[in-house]
Design a protein around this motif. Structure first.
Motif, PDB file in Angstrom:
ATOM      1  N   GLY A 205     -21.791  21.527 -33.242  1.00  9.74           N
ATOM      2  CA  GLY A 205     -20.709  20.599 -33.577  1.00  9.74           C
ATOM      3  C   GLY A 205     -19.793  20.326 -32.404  1.00  9.74           C
ATOM      4  O   GLY A 205     -18.575  20.373 -32.541  1.00  9.74           O
TER       5      GLY A 205
ATOM      6  N   THR B  19     -19.675  17.477 -30.460  1.00  7.43           N
ATOM      7  CA  THR B  19     -19.466  16.076 -30.084  1.00  7.43           C
ATOM      8  C   THR B  19     -18.055  15.613 -30.419  1.00  7.43           C
ATOM      9  O   THR B  19     -17.711  14.456 -30.203  1.00  7.43           O
ATOM     10  CB  THR B  19     -20.475  15.163 -30.810  1.00  7.43           C
ATOM     11  N   SER B  20     -17.228  16.523 -30.947  1.00  3.50           N
ATOM     12  CA  SER B  20     -15.887  16.121 -31.402  1.00  3.50           C
ATOM     13  C   SER B  20     -14.985  17.358 -31.467  1.00  3.50           C
ATOM     14  O   SER B  20     -15.469  18.489 -31.472  1.00  3.50           O
ATOM     15  CB  SER B  20     -16.040  15.497 -32.797  1.00  3.50           C
TER      16      SER B  20
ATOM     17  N   ILE C 167     -12.701  20.547 -31.893  1.00  3.23           N
ATOM     18  CA  ILE C 167     -12.622  21.901 -31.337  1.00  3.23           C
ATOM     19  C   ILE C 167     -13.892  22.254 -30.563  1.00  3.23           C
ATOM     20  O   ILE C 167     -13.830  22.841 -29.476  1.00  3.23           O
ATOM     21  CB  ILE C 167     -12.367  22.923 -32.475  1.00  3.23           C
TER      22      ILE C 167
ATOM     23  N   PHE D  67     -23.065  15.170 -34.494  1.00  2.00           N
ATOM     24  CA  PHE D  67     -23.389  13.791 -34.835  1.00  2.00           C
ATOM     25  C   PHE D  67     -22.511  12.824 -34.055  1.00  2.00           C
ATOM     26  O   PHE D  67     -21.517  13.232 -33.465  1.00  2.00           O
ATOM     27  CB  PHE D  67     -23.191  13.571 -36.337  1.00  2.00           C
TER      28      PHE D  67
ATOM     29  N   ASP E 144     -29.549  18.988 -37.268  1.00  2.00           N
ATOM     30  CA  ASP E 144     -28.662  18.991 -38.433  1.00  2.00           C
ATOM     31  C   ASP E 144     -28.412  20.447 -38.865  1.00  2.00           C
ATOM     32  O   ASP E 144     -29.345  21.150 -39.274  1.00  2.00           O
ATOM     33  CB  ASP E 144     -29.342  18.198 -39.562  1.00  2.00           C
ATOM     34  N   MET E 145     -27.159  20.871 -38.778  1.00  2.00           N
ATOM     35  CA  MET E 145     -26.814  22.265 -39.072  1.00  2.00           C
ATOM     36  C   MET E 145     -26.857  22.591 -40.572  1.00  2.00           C
ATOM     37  O   MET E 145     -26.567  23.710 -40.970  1.00  2.00           O
ATOM     38  CB  MET E 145     -25.424  22.590 -38.504  1.00  2.00           C
TER      39      MET E 145
ATOM     40  N   ASN F 135     -19.633  26.494 -34.473  1.00  2.00           N
ATOM     41  CA  ASN F 135     -18.419  25.700 -34.701  1.00  2.00           C
ATOM     42  C   ASN F 135     -18.600  24.582 -35.729  1.00  2.00           C
ATOM     43  O   ASN F 135     -17.616  24.171 -36.349  1.00  2.00           O
ATOM     44  CB  ASN F 135     -17.965  25.106 -33.358  1.00  2.00           C
TER      45      ASN F 135
ATOM     46  N   ALA G 194     -14.137  30.170 -37.515  1.00  2.00           N
ATOM     47  CA  ALA G 194     -13.845  30.235 -38.956  1.00  2.00           C
ATOM     48  C   ALA G 194     -12.593  29.398 -39.203  1.00  2.00           C
ATOM     49  O   ALA G 194     -12.550  28.222 -38.851  1.00  2.00           O
ATOM     50  CB  ALA G 194     -13.681  31.682 -39.388  1.00  2.00           C
TER      51      ALA G 194
ATOM     52  N   TYR H 228     -14.753  25.403 -49.012  1.00  2.00           N
ATOM     53  CA  TYR H 228     -14.401  25.701 -47.617  1.00  2.00           C
ATOM     54  C   TYR H 228     -13.894  27.137 -47.493  1.00  2.00           C
ATOM     55  O   TYR H 228     -14.312  27.877 -46.593  1.00  2.00           O
ATOM     56  CB  TYR H 228     -13.324  24.695 -47.175  1.00  2.00           C
TER      57      TYR H 228
ATOM     58  N   LYS I 180     -15.725  30.001 -45.335  1.00  2.00           N
ATOM     59  CA  LYS I 180     -15.033  30.586 -44.176  1.00  2.00           C
ATOM     60  C   LYS I 180     -14.810  32.089 -44.370  1.00  2.00           C
ATOM     61  O   LYS I 180     -14.904  32.861 -43.409  1.00  2.00           O
ATOM     62  CB  LYS I 180     -13.716  29.850 -43.909  1.00  2.00           C
TER      63      LYS I 180
ATOM     64  N   GLY J 163      -5.265  27.751 -37.436  1.00  2.00           N
ATOM     65  CA  GLY J 163      -4.519  26.975 -38.424  1.00  2.00           C
ATOM     66  C   GLY J 163      -4.860  25.512 -38.220  1.00  2.00           C
ATOM     67  O   GLY J 163      -5.958  25.183 -37.756  1.00  2.00           O
TER      68      GLY J 163
ATOM     69  N   VAL K  84      -5.375  22.117 -36.611  1.00  2.00           N
ATOM     70  CA  VAL K  84      -5.588  21.548 -35.277  1.00  2.00           C
ATOM     71  C   VAL K  84      -5.827  20.054 -35.511  1.00  2.00           C
ATOM     72  O   VAL K  84      -6.587  19.695 -36.420  1.00  2.00           O
ATOM     73  CB  VAL K  84      -6.836  22.169 -34.603  1.00  2.00           C
TER      74      VAL K  84
ATOM     75  N   THR L  33      -7.623  17.214 -35.314  1.00  2.00           N
ATOM     76  CA  THR L  33      -8.955  16.690 -34.987  1.00  2.00           C
ATOM     77  C   THR L  33      -9.331  15.670 -36.067  1.00  2.00           C
ATOM     78  O   THR L  33      -8.630  15.572 -37.087  1.00  2.00           O
ATOM     79  CB  THR L  33     -10.003  17.816 -35.007  1.00  2.00           C
ATOM     80  N   PRO L  34     -10.465  14.967 -35.909  1.00  2.00           N
ATOM     81  CA  PRO L  34     -10.886  14.036 -36.961  1.00  2.00           C
ATOM     82  C   PRO L  34     -10.971  14.699 -38.336  1.00  2.00           C
ATOM     83  O   PRO L  34     -10.633  14.081 -39.351  1.00  2.00           O
ATOM     84  CB  PRO L  34     -12.260  13.571 -36.476  1.00  2.00           C
TER      85      PRO L  34
ATOM     86  N   VAL M 104      -9.064  16.953 -39.636  1.00  2.00           N
ATOM     87  CA  VAL M 104      -7.727  17.028 -40.219  1.00  2.00           C
ATOM     88  C   VAL M 104      -7.141  15.624 -40.446  1.00  2.00           C
ATOM     89  O   VAL M 104      -6.463  15.385 -41.448  1.00  2.00           O
ATOM     90  CB  VAL M 104      -6.809  17.911 -39.341  1.00  2.00           C
TER      91      VAL M 104
END
Ligand code: NAD
Length: 260
Positions: free
Chosen positions: A11, A13-14, A16, A36, A63-64, A90, A141, A155, A159, A186, A188, A190-191, A193
Protein backbone atom coordinates in the motif's frame (compact mmCIF):
# COMPACT_ATOMS: atom_id res chain seq x y z
CA UNK A 1 23.32 1.38 8.28
CA UNK A 2 20.28 0.61 6.11
CA UNK A 3 22.06 1.48 2.84
CA UNK A 4 21.81 -1.36 0.32
CA UNK A 5 19.03 -3.19 2.18
CA UNK A 6 15.73 -4.04 0.50
CA UNK A 7 12.20 -3.30 1.62
CA UNK A 8 8.69 -4.27 0.61
CA UNK A 9 6.07 -1.69 1.57
CA UNK A 10 2.48 -2.74 0.89
CA UNK A 11 0.00 0.00 0.00
CA UNK A 12 2.78 2.44 -0.86
CA UNK A 13 1.16 4.36 -3.72
CA UNK A 14 -0.44 6.80 -1.26
CA UNK A 15 -0.42 8.24 2.25
CA UNK A 16 1.59 6.63 5.06
CA UNK A 17 2.98 3.79 2.93
CA UNK A 18 4.34 6.21 0.35
CA UNK A 19 5.86 8.32 3.15
CA UNK A 20 7.57 5.26 4.63
CA UNK A 21 8.82 4.15 1.20
CA UNK A 22 10.33 7.60 0.57
CA UNK A 23 11.94 7.72 4.02
CA UNK A 24 13.51 4.28 3.53
CA UNK A 25 14.74 5.26 0.05
CA UNK A 26 16.38 8.33 1.61
CA UNK A 27 18.37 5.88 3.77
CA UNK A 28 19.53 4.07 0.62
CA UNK A 29 17.04 1.18 0.81
CA UNK A 30 15.90 -0.48 -2.45
CA UNK A 31 12.13 -0.78 -2.70
CA UNK A 32 9.20 -2.84 -3.88
CA UNK A 33 6.21 -0.52 -4.11
CA UNK A 34 2.65 -1.84 -4.08
CA UNK A 35 -0.87 -0.45 -4.15
CA UNK A 36 -3.60 0.75 -6.45
CA UNK A 37 -3.87 3.85 -8.59
CA UNK A 38 -3.42 5.28 -12.06
CA UNK A 39 -0.66 3.36 -13.90
CA UNK A 40 1.03 6.48 -15.28
CA UNK A 41 0.96 8.20 -11.87
CA UNK A 42 2.47 5.14 -10.20
CA UNK A 43 5.23 4.93 -12.81
CA UNK A 44 5.98 8.61 -12.17
CA UNK A 45 6.21 7.91 -8.44
CA UNK A 46 8.43 4.87 -8.96
CA UNK A 47 10.83 6.60 -11.33
CA UNK A 48 10.82 9.77 -9.18
CA UNK A 49 11.88 7.96 -5.99
CA UNK A 50 14.54 5.98 -7.86
CA UNK A 51 16.01 9.16 -9.40
CA UNK A 52 15.78 11.29 -6.24
CA UNK A 53 17.48 8.81 -3.93
CA UNK A 54 19.56 6.70 -6.33
CA UNK A 55 17.99 3.39 -5.28
CA UNK A 56 16.34 0.55 -7.17
CA UNK A 57 12.55 0.88 -7.07
CA UNK A 58 10.20 -1.70 -8.55
CA UNK A 59 6.42 -1.90 -8.41
CA UNK A 60 3.86 -4.69 -8.33
CA UNK A 61 0.14 -4.04 -7.97
CA UNK A 62 -0.71 -7.34 -6.20
CA UNK A 63 -4.10 -7.23 -4.51
CA UNK A 64 -3.56 -7.55 -0.74
CA UNK A 65 -7.00 -9.11 -0.34
CA UNK A 66 -5.82 -12.27 -2.14
CA UNK A 67 -3.61 -14.71 -0.23
CA UNK A 68 -2.19 -16.56 -3.23
CA UNK A 69 -1.37 -13.34 -5.06
CA UNK A 70 0.48 -12.15 -1.96
CA UNK A 71 2.73 -15.22 -1.82
CA UNK A 72 3.63 -14.68 -5.51
CA UNK A 73 4.20 -10.96 -4.82
CA UNK A 74 6.67 -11.70 -2.02
CA UNK A 75 8.54 -14.27 -4.15
CA UNK A 76 8.75 -11.75 -7.00
CA UNK A 77 10.02 -9.09 -4.56
CA UNK A 78 12.77 -11.46 -3.38
CA UNK A 79 13.83 -12.10 -6.97
CA UNK A 80 13.77 -8.45 -8.06
CA UNK A 81 15.48 -7.09 -4.94
CA UNK A 82 17.80 -10.02 -4.16
CA UNK A 83 15.97 -10.84 -0.92
CA UNK A 84 13.83 -8.90 1.55
CA UNK A 85 15.34 -7.31 4.67
CA UNK A 86 12.44 -5.09 5.66
CA UNK A 87 8.71 -5.78 5.36
CA UNK A 88 6.24 -3.00 6.06
CA UNK A 89 2.65 -4.24 6.19
CA UNK A 90 0.80 -1.01 5.56
CA UNK A 91 -2.05 -1.62 3.05
CA UNK A 92 -5.39 -0.88 4.65
CA UNK A 93 -8.91 0.34 4.09
CA UNK A 94 -11.67 1.71 6.32
CA UNK A 95 -15.46 1.45 6.35
CA UNK A 96 -17.73 2.99 8.96
CA UNK A 97 -21.18 1.58 9.79
CA UNK A 98 -23.25 0.33 12.74
CA UNK A 99 -22.37 -3.35 13.22
CA UNK A 100 -25.93 -4.58 12.58
CA UNK A 101 -25.89 -2.89 9.18
CA UNK A 102 -22.24 -3.67 8.33
CA UNK A 103 -22.07 -5.16 4.80
CA UNK A 104 -20.56 -8.68 4.92
CA UNK A 105 -18.35 -7.96 1.90
CA UNK A 106 -16.85 -4.89 3.62
CA UNK A 107 -16.17 -6.91 6.77
CA UNK A 108 -14.39 -9.59 4.72
CA UNK A 109 -12.39 -7.03 2.70
CA UNK A 110 -11.19 -5.27 5.84
CA UNK A 111 -10.15 -8.53 7.51
CA UNK A 112 -8.27 -9.69 4.42
CA UNK A 113 -6.54 -6.40 3.53
CA UNK A 114 -5.90 -5.00 7.04
CA UNK A 115 -5.07 -8.28 8.80
CA UNK A 116 -4.65 -11.42 6.67
CA UNK A 117 -2.35 -9.71 4.15
CA UNK A 118 0.14 -9.15 7.01
CA UNK A 119 0.00 -12.88 7.80
CA UNK A 120 0.54 -13.89 4.16
CA UNK A 121 3.41 -11.42 3.64
CA UNK A 122 5.11 -12.44 6.90
CA UNK A 123 4.65 -16.17 6.24
CA UNK A 124 6.29 -15.94 2.82
CA UNK A 125 9.04 -13.42 3.65
CA UNK A 126 10.15 -14.93 6.96
CA UNK A 127 12.21 -17.91 5.67
CA UNK A 128 14.43 -15.50 3.67
CA UNK A 129 14.93 -13.27 6.71
CA UNK A 130 15.78 -16.29 8.87
CA UNK A 131 18.42 -17.35 6.32
CA UNK A 132 19.97 -13.89 6.48
CA UNK A 133 19.80 -13.81 10.29
CA UNK A 134 18.44 -10.26 10.04
CA UNK A 135 15.03 -8.78 9.40
CA UNK A 136 12.63 -6.02 10.31
CA UNK A 137 8.87 -6.36 10.15
CA UNK A 138 6.83 -3.22 10.78
CA UNK A 139 3.06 -3.56 10.85
CA UNK A 140 1.11 -0.34 10.43
CA UNK A 141 -1.75 -0.93 12.85
CA UNK A 142 -3.58 2.02 14.41
CA UNK A 143 -4.65 3.59 17.67
CA UNK A 144 -7.65 1.40 16.85
CA UNK A 145 -5.36 -1.59 17.43
CA UNK A 146 -5.29 -0.55 21.10
CA UNK A 147 -8.68 1.05 21.74
CA UNK A 148 -12.06 1.18 20.01
CA UNK A 149 -14.48 3.67 18.52
CA UNK A 150 -18.11 2.95 17.64
CA UNK A 151 -19.12 2.06 14.06
CA UNK A 152 -15.63 0.77 13.19
CA UNK A 153 -16.10 -2.86 14.27
CA UNK A 154 -14.31 -4.41 11.28
CA UNK A 155 -11.37 -2.01 11.39
CA UNK A 156 -10.95 -2.22 15.18
CA UNK A 157 -11.14 -6.03 15.07
CA UNK A 158 -8.60 -6.26 12.25
CA UNK A 159 -6.18 -3.78 13.85
CA UNK A 160 -6.38 -5.52 17.25
CA UNK A 161 -5.68 -8.74 15.34
CA UNK A 162 -2.67 -7.17 13.64
CA UNK A 163 -1.26 -6.19 17.05
CA UNK A 164 -1.79 -9.77 18.28
CA UNK A 165 -0.06 -11.16 15.16
CA UNK A 166 2.85 -8.77 15.79
CA UNK A 167 3.37 -10.06 19.34
CA UNK A 168 3.10 -13.73 18.43
CA UNK A 169 5.52 -13.58 15.49
CA UNK A 170 7.97 -11.44 17.52
CA UNK A 171 8.20 -14.24 20.09
CA UNK A 172 8.72 -16.88 17.39
CA UNK A 173 11.68 -15.06 15.80
CA UNK A 174 13.17 -13.31 18.84
CA UNK A 175 16.47 -15.23 18.58
CA UNK A 176 16.73 -14.98 14.80
CA UNK A 177 17.85 -11.33 14.51
CA UNK A 178 14.38 -10.32 13.35
CA UNK A 179 12.21 -7.75 15.10
CA UNK A 180 8.46 -7.43 14.66
CA UNK A 181 6.64 -4.30 15.78
CA UNK A 182 3.36 -2.50 15.26
CA UNK A 183 3.06 1.25 14.84
CA UNK A 184 -0.26 2.63 16.07
CA UNK A 185 -0.90 6.07 14.58
CA UNK A 186 -3.72 8.37 15.57
CA UNK A 187 -5.31 10.47 12.82
CA UNK A 188 -2.96 11.19 9.92
CA UNK A 189 -4.30 13.37 7.09
CA UNK A 190 -4.28 10.95 4.15
CA UNK A 191 -6.92 10.04 1.53
CA UNK A 192 -8.22 7.37 3.97
CA UNK A 193 -9.02 10.06 6.55
CA UNK A 194 -10.19 12.66 4.00
CA UNK A 195 -12.90 10.16 2.95
CA UNK A 196 -13.93 9.72 6.59
CA UNK A 197 -14.21 13.49 6.99
CA UNK A 198 -16.58 13.55 4.00
CA UNK A 199 -18.65 10.65 5.41
CA UNK A 200 -18.86 12.21 8.89
CA UNK A 201 -19.78 15.61 7.42
CA UNK A 202 -22.73 13.96 5.69
CA UNK A 203 -23.70 11.84 8.72
CA UNK A 204 -23.56 14.76 11.17
CA UNK A 205 -24.74 17.37 8.65
CA UNK A 206 -21.74 19.51 9.59
CA UNK A 207 -19.21 21.47 7.54
CA UNK A 208 -15.84 19.71 7.05
CA UNK A 209 -13.84 22.06 9.28
CA UNK A 210 -16.28 21.48 12.15
CA UNK A 211 -15.98 17.68 11.65
CA UNK A 212 -12.19 18.00 11.80
CA UNK A 213 -12.33 20.09 15.00
CA UNK A 214 -15.20 18.48 16.87
CA UNK A 215 -15.23 14.86 15.68
CA UNK A 216 -11.79 13.87 14.39
CA UNK A 217 -9.32 15.92 16.44
CA UNK A 218 -11.56 15.89 19.52
CA UNK A 219 -9.99 12.53 20.43
CA UNK A 220 -6.39 13.63 19.84
CA UNK A 221 -5.19 15.73 22.81
CA UNK A 222 -2.58 17.58 20.71
CA UNK A 223 -5.49 18.79 18.53
CA UNK A 224 -3.45 18.33 15.39
CA UNK A 225 -3.02 15.57 12.86
CA UNK A 226 -0.01 13.27 13.13
CA UNK A 227 2.16 13.93 10.08
CA UNK A 228 3.06 11.22 7.57
CA UNK A 229 6.75 12.10 8.03
CA UNK A 230 6.52 11.45 11.79
CA UNK A 231 5.19 7.93 11.20
CA UNK A 232 7.81 7.34 8.52
CA UNK A 233 10.62 8.44 10.84
CA UNK A 234 9.42 6.00 13.50
CA UNK A 235 9.35 3.18 10.95
CA UNK A 236 12.91 4.00 9.85
CA UNK A 237 14.03 4.07 13.50
CA UNK A 238 12.51 0.61 14.10
CA UNK A 239 14.49 -0.68 11.11
CA UNK A 240 17.80 0.60 12.47
CA UNK A 241 20.38 -1.09 14.67
CA UNK A 242 19.47 1.08 17.69
CA UNK A 243 16.05 -0.61 17.74
CA UNK A 244 17.31 -4.20 17.75
CA UNK A 245 15.91 -4.85 21.24
CA UNK A 246 12.53 -3.34 20.46
CA UNK A 247 10.29 -6.22 19.42
CA UNK A 248 6.74 -7.37 20.01
CA UNK A 249 5.60 -3.85 20.83
CA UNK A 250 2.68 -1.73 19.67
CA UNK A 251 3.98 1.83 19.65
CA UNK A 252 1.41 4.61 19.77
CA UNK A 253 2.10 7.78 17.76
CA UNK A 254 -1.24 9.40 18.40
CA UNK A 255 -0.88 12.80 20.06
CA UNK A 256 -1.88 11.29 23.41
CA UNK A 257 -5.15 9.71 22.21
CA UNK A 258 -4.62 6.32 23.88
CA UNK A 259 -3.29 7.91 27.10
CA UNK A 260 -6.80 9.06 27.98
P1 NAD B 1 -4.35 5.60 1.99
O1 NAD B 1 -5.73 5.34 1.53
O2 NAD B 1 -3.71 6.92 1.70
O3 NAD B 1 -3.36 4.46 1.45
C1 NAD B 1 -3.73 3.11 1.45
C2 NAD B 1 -2.82 2.37 0.50
O4 NAD B 1 -3.22 0.98 0.49
C3 NAD B 1 -2.92 2.85 -0.95
O5 NAD B 1 -1.65 2.77 -1.56
C4 NAD B 1 -3.88 1.84 -1.59
O6 NAD B 1 -3.73 1.73 -2.99
C5 NAD B 1 -3.44 0.59 -0.87
N1 NAD B 1 -4.43 -0.47 -0.92
C6 NAD B 1 -5.73 -0.44 -0.58
N2 NAD B 1 -6.31 -1.64 -0.81
C7 NAD B 1 -5.33 -2.44 -1.31
C8 NAD B 1 -5.31 -3.79 -1.75
N3 NAD B 1 -6.40 -4.57 -1.75
N4 NAD B 1 -4.13 -4.27 -2.22
C9 NAD B 1 -3.01 -3.49 -2.27
N5 NAD B 1 -2.99 -2.22 -1.86
C10 NAD B 1 -4.15 -1.70 -1.39
O7 NAD B 1 -4.40 5.31 3.55
P2 NAD B 1 -3.38 5.63 4.75
O8 NAD B 1 -4.09 6.51 5.69
O9 NAD B 1 -2.04 5.98 4.27
O10 NAD B 1 -3.35 4.18 5.44
C11 NAD B 1 -2.21 3.34 5.43
C12 NAD B 1 -2.28 2.43 6.66
O11 NAD B 1 -2.22 3.23 7.84
C13 NAD B 1 -3.59 1.63 6.74
O12 NAD B 1 -3.29 0.32 7.20
C14 NAD B 1 -4.38 2.39 7.77
O13 NAD B 1 -5.30 1.57 8.44
C15 NAD B 1 -3.27 2.86 8.69
N6 NAD B 1 -3.63 3.99 9.54
C16 NAD B 1 -4.00 5.19 8.98
C17 NAD B 1 -4.33 6.24 9.82
C18 NAD B 1 -4.74 7.57 9.29
O14 NAD B 1 -5.20 8.40 10.09
N7 NAD B 1 -4.58 7.87 8.03
C19 NAD B 1 -4.29 6.06 11.21
C20 NAD B 1 -3.91 4.84 11.73
C21 NAD B 1 -3.58 3.81 10.88
Amino acid sequence: MLKGKSAVVTGSTSGIGLGIARALAKEGVNLMLNGFGDAAEIEKLRAGIAAEFGVKVVYDGADMSKGEAIAAFIKKSEQELGGIDILVNNAGIQFVSPVDEFPDAKWEAIQSINLSSSFHCIKTALPGMKNKGWGRIVNIASAHGLIASPFKSAYVAAKHGQVGLTKSVALEVAEAGITVNAICPGYVRTPLVENQIDDQAKAHNMPRDKVIREVILAVQPTRRFVEIEEVAALAVYLCGDAAKSITGTAIAIDGGWTAR
